[in-house]
Structure formats: C-alpha cells, structure tokens
Write an enzyme that holds these catalytic residues in place. Structure first.
Site, PDB file in Angstrom:
ATOM      1  N   CYS A 266      33.657 131.023   6.581  1.00  0.00           N
ATOM      2  CA  CYS A 266      33.344 129.599   6.445  1.00  0.00           C
ATOM      3  C   CYS A 266      33.838 129.097   5.095  1.00  0.00           C
ATOM      4  CB  CYS A 266      31.839 129.376   6.568  1.00  0.00           C
ATOM      5  SG  CYS A 266      31.207 129.561   8.254  1.00  0.00           S
TER       6      CYS A 266
ATOM      7  N   HIS B 137      30.278 123.976   4.255  1.00  0.00           N
ATOM      8  CA  HIS B 137      28.874 123.881   3.852  1.00  0.00           C
ATOM      9  C   HIS B 137      28.742 123.998   2.334  1.00  0.00           C
ATOM     10  CE1 HIS B 137      28.470 128.255   3.041  1.00  0.00           C
ATOM     11  NE2 HIS B 137      29.237 128.427   4.108  1.00  0.00           N
TER      12      HIS B 137
END
Length: 547
Positions: A467, A448
């Site tokens: 992440c 992301h």
C-alpha cells in the site's frame, strides 16, 4: 479466310492439343505441380465452347471402306462448325474479367500468405492472414496504389514509417518499399500494409505483455485491429502520416521523452553528451502528464550521472516510452498520479498540478502494484484488517504463536470459518493512521495515513507491504474531494474519533499507479530514478535493448 476455315483451324488445334496432352500430361504434371488452377488460372478460350459437328455430305457408310492410317478424322471430313457457348464456371469467368491490377494482387496475396514457413512465426502469419481477409473484403482493391502509382496516402505513410525509431519502435523486420518508386508492384502494396499494421500494433504496445514483466503489473494494453488500422491510415489521404503517428501515446510525458530521445541521438552523432542534460537521480521533482509549472527550474545533478553512456540513457528512455503505452489513452482531466520510483504523488485538475506530496511505496520484496483505477471514497478512523500474509509471516512469529498476546497488544481477535481474523481498531497507533483513500482493486491496496511519519524524510521511501502511505493526508483529502465540495482539510480533521466515518467523492477520481524511471523535468533535462523493482531492466531486455 472464311468463317468455316477459321472454325476448322480452331478444331484442328483443339484436337492436336488433346492428342498432345494424352501423351505429355504425365511428364508435365510431374515437372510442374498444380497451381490451384481452379482459383487463379483462366481456362483456355476453346474450353468455353461446345463444338457441334454437322456433316456437309452423306456419311461414309460403305462397309468395304477402311482407313489406312490414323489420320485425324477432321482432316478427312469437310466439317462446318457451329459454336454454341455453354454456361462457364462463374469463378473462372469472373477471374478472366478482373483488371490486371487485381489479378496481380490476388496472385501476390497467395504467395505472400503462404511464404516464410515456420521462420516467419505464428504472429506474423496471423497478421498477414488478417490483412489478406481485408483485401478480400474490399474486392482486391489496393489501399496504396492507383493507376500504377503510389497514392498520396502511401507517400505520407512511408515518410512516417521512416521515422519509426523516433518513437522507439523497431520495424527492421518489415521492409517498407521505396516512396520514390516509379511503378510499385502488388508485392510493394502488401509490404506497405504489413509495415503499417506492425507500426500501429507496436505503437499501442504489442511488443510486450505487461503481465509478463510482473504479475503485479495490472496495466492493460488495447491493441488495434490491424486491418482497420491500415484502412484508417489509407483513408487519411495526405494526412496518413499523422494518422499513423497518432497510434503512439499522446500524453505530454511521452512526447517529452520522444523529443529528448531525438535530441540525444542528434547530439550523439555530433558530440559527446553534456552533463547539463541530466538531472539527479535524487530530489523532489515528480513526473506528471501535465505542462511544467512556471516556477524556476531546480538545478540538480548526481555525481555519477554525467558519466552515463548516452546509448544507455536512450535505452532507458525507450523503456519508459514503452510503459507509457500501458496507460489508458485518456487519463482524465482530473486525476491522481503516483510515480513509484519517484516516491511522489500529484493531483491534477484542468491540466495543472494542484497538489503534490510525498508517498511511501512497497519494499522491493513487497512491490506496489501498477494499475489504473478510480478513487471512490475516504474512511476517517479506519480499522486495519491485518492481511493473512502479514499475520502469518510477521505477527504470529513475533508473538511466538500466542494469539492472546496479539489481543493484549490492542488488536481484535476472532475466528471466522475456522480462520483467525485480526483487526486493529481506530486510533493513533493504527497502522493506517487516521484516514485511508479507497479505490477497490484486485490487489487490495490503497492510499493511507501512517503513524510512522518520520519515514517521509528519507529520500528512498520504499518501506510498505504494497500500500502507499501519504504525507500530509488531510491536505490530500481536501485536494481529492476538490474545490466546491465543502470539505476543507479542517472539516475532515474534525471527524477524527473512535468510529469509522465515510466521505464519498462527488464522482470517481481516476488514479494511475505508474512506474517511470526516466522523465524530463521542467528545465528540459532527463531525470533518472533507480529501477526500484527491476521492471525497467526487464522491459529493456524484452525490447532487445539489453538488461
């Protein structure tokens, strides 16, 4: 000698043997325990016949007649024998009719599968049992020996086994026979099969279960059936060595490390390693399983790297070669590769890197998982569903448990099933930035954007909770969607707004989250990266290379 005389002699021998066994059997049995004669020892020839006695003169029916001693009756009578065969035991008869080569192999198998005891270990016993079943399935036909000599496949396979260390394998526990042996035995046949099966298993990664390195290593190794591996290599004839070698990874990155391992060992045997062989443990070179680009090599060296022990570097190379075995055999012609210790990402199409960018990965305390999956879709303007771990360990303590304060800072707060749920709506302050890249997985991680773009300037980019944050995410979106998709970087940007927008990929794009602390750069030098999560040290220890 007439047929009758031969028959008499045969009968006398049978009677004498019976008398001897009546007295000697207990002592013999005590000295020599049974050897599973019902399976392996053919019966004496006389046991296959039923002897019928036919008197040639009137019987001795005088009641006054008495035998003065225990002379066998066969010596007192003139007997004509008529031998009539009876139905033999099929197993014994089949055994007696087997060629000597098969009988030798059967006896060797019996000893081989039962020897060693606990010292051999359960895995080794299972391996031998599987190979024994393979021999039984082929009616005890040897894989490697024919007419008392090695087949061409055996010589080729033995030549490859001798080079097992070039692939970082360790077959010292498996004594392979001599390829130049003039008359190989059944024991040599079995030793070769076991060594080949062990090679195939190790080459596919049997020495280490990735999950034992960490629960966040989701990579899977698919091990071959040892019996099928032996049959495949044996069936390759003079190309058996190549067939055996093919059990190792065929990826270009693996082959580069293999060649460098051989080179370093050769140089160690002749002269100290040169510092020109090593690249720095910092910089912007990334690892990808593709041919190096034609661009000029980047010359970098770290001050302390030149002093690294060659044997230490070899151990690190072998540990990284082992981790290549964790990857799928087919990475995909089009794919995304993220190398965690390198803090970089590469998009590969048709064997070439078409896009490269920096990434931020998980902190040492919150590692990014290692696994393979496939990108499926993108979300522009994503919501951030705050994970319970972050909510309970960070947000609530920071707000002194005041849920209203969390809501006042711009988060959506609600309760579902009695549990607190916190979401951050799309916007500039959203922790996921303006776009995220989805590949559903068991670890609930993804790629992301981030509002903290200044962190990409750091050389050590381990800042996330697991992440991966992507630099220049909209350029990455164009690279992921691919040429001909109609989705340029500018078009994707035009979707920025206040609500989530989804873009599906035309087809799933394989993505591999990797962990390589050593690789070979485009200049042919080894690049060493810090062992961010300590996984490489654990692999070295598991392989017996030291921690």
């Amino acid at each position: 000698m007439t047929a009758g005389e031969k028959a008499k002699r045969l009968l006398r021998a049978a009677l004498a043997a019976a008398a001897l066994s009546a007295f000697a059997a207990p002592a013999v049995a005590a000295q020599f325990p049974p050897r599973r004669a019902e399976l392996f020892d053919p019966p004496p020839l006389v046991a296959l016949f039923d002897v019928v006695r036919v008197p040639t003169r009137a019987p001795l029916d005088n009641p006054d007649f008495a035998v003065a001693d225990a002379t066998p009756v066969a010596l007192l009578l003139d007997i004509e024998l008529r031998a009539e065969p009876v139905k033999p035991d099929p197993l014994d008869l089949a055994w007696s009719l087997q060629p000597e080569e098969k009988r030798d192999l059967a006896l060797a198998l019996e000893a081989w599968t039962t020897s060693g005891g606990a010292a051999l270990g359960p895995e080794r016993h299972r391996l031998r049992a599987a190979l024994a079943a393979a021999y039984a399935a082929r009616d005890l036909a040897p894989f490697w020996i024919e007419n008392g000599e090695w087949r061409a496949s055996a010589r080729a396979a033995l030549a490859r086994l001798a080079l097992a260390a070039d692939d970082g394998l360790d077959l010292r526990a498996y004594a392979a026979p001599d390829a130049e042996m003039a008359a190989p035995t059944a024991a040599d046949e079995l030793a070769l099969s076991e060594a080949i099966a062990a090679y195939a298993l190790q080459a596919r990664g049997a020495r280490i279960d990735p999950e034992r390195i960490s629960g966040l290593v989701g990579a899977k190794t698919t091990l071959p059936d040892p019996a099928l591996a032996v049959a495949e290599v044996a069936g390759a004839g003079a190309n058996a060595g190549d067939a055996l070698q093919a059990y190792n990874p065929t990826h270009y990155g693996y082959q580069q490390l293999r060649e460098k391992l051989i080179e370093l060992r050769t140089q160690r045997a002749s002269a100290p390693a040169s510092d020109g062989l090593y690249a720095a443990a910092a910089g912007n070179v990334t690892q990808s399983d593709v041919l190096p680009p034609a661009s000029k090599s980047k010359r970098r060296r770290a001050a302390g790297l030149a002093k690294a022990s060659t044997s230490r570097v070899e151990a690190e190379i072998i540990a990284n070669m082992e981790r290549w075995r964790w990857l799928p055999r087919d990475l995909g012609e089009e794919r995304v590769e993220v190398n965690i210790p390198d803090f970089e990402l590469a998009v590969v199409r048709n064997g070439e890197v078409t896009h490269r960018t920096r990434v931020i990965v998980g902190k040492e305390a919150t590692p990014t998982p290692i696994f393979s999956n496939a990108l499926q879709y993108l979300i522009v303007n994503p919501y951030w569903n705050v994970p319970p771990s972050i909510l309970n360990k960070e947000m609530l303590p920071k707000a002194n448990g005041d849920v209203a304060a969390i809501a006042a800072s711009g988060f959506n707060v609600s309760y579902r099933g009695g549990k607190l749920v916190v979401r951050q709506p799309p916007g500039e302050r959203n922790a996921l930035g303006r776009i995220k890249f989805m590949f559903p997985n068991d670890f609930s991680v993804y790629l992301h954007d981030t509002p903290s773009r200044n962190l990409f300037s750091a050389s050590h980019r381990a800042f996330s909770h697991g992440c991966m944050r992507v630099d220049a995410p909209f350029a990455f979106a164009e690279a992921v969607l691919g040429p001909g998709s109609g989705w340029s970087e500018s078009r994707v940007r035009r979707l920025i707004g206040g609500s989530e927008r989804y873009i599906n990929l035309a087809k799933p794009l394989p993505i591999h989250i990797e962990y390589f602390t050593a690789y070979v750069d485009e200049g042919g030098r080894i690049v060493l990266r810090p062992d961010l999560y300590g996984y490489s040290a654990r692999v070295r220890k598991a392989l017996g290379l030291g921690a």
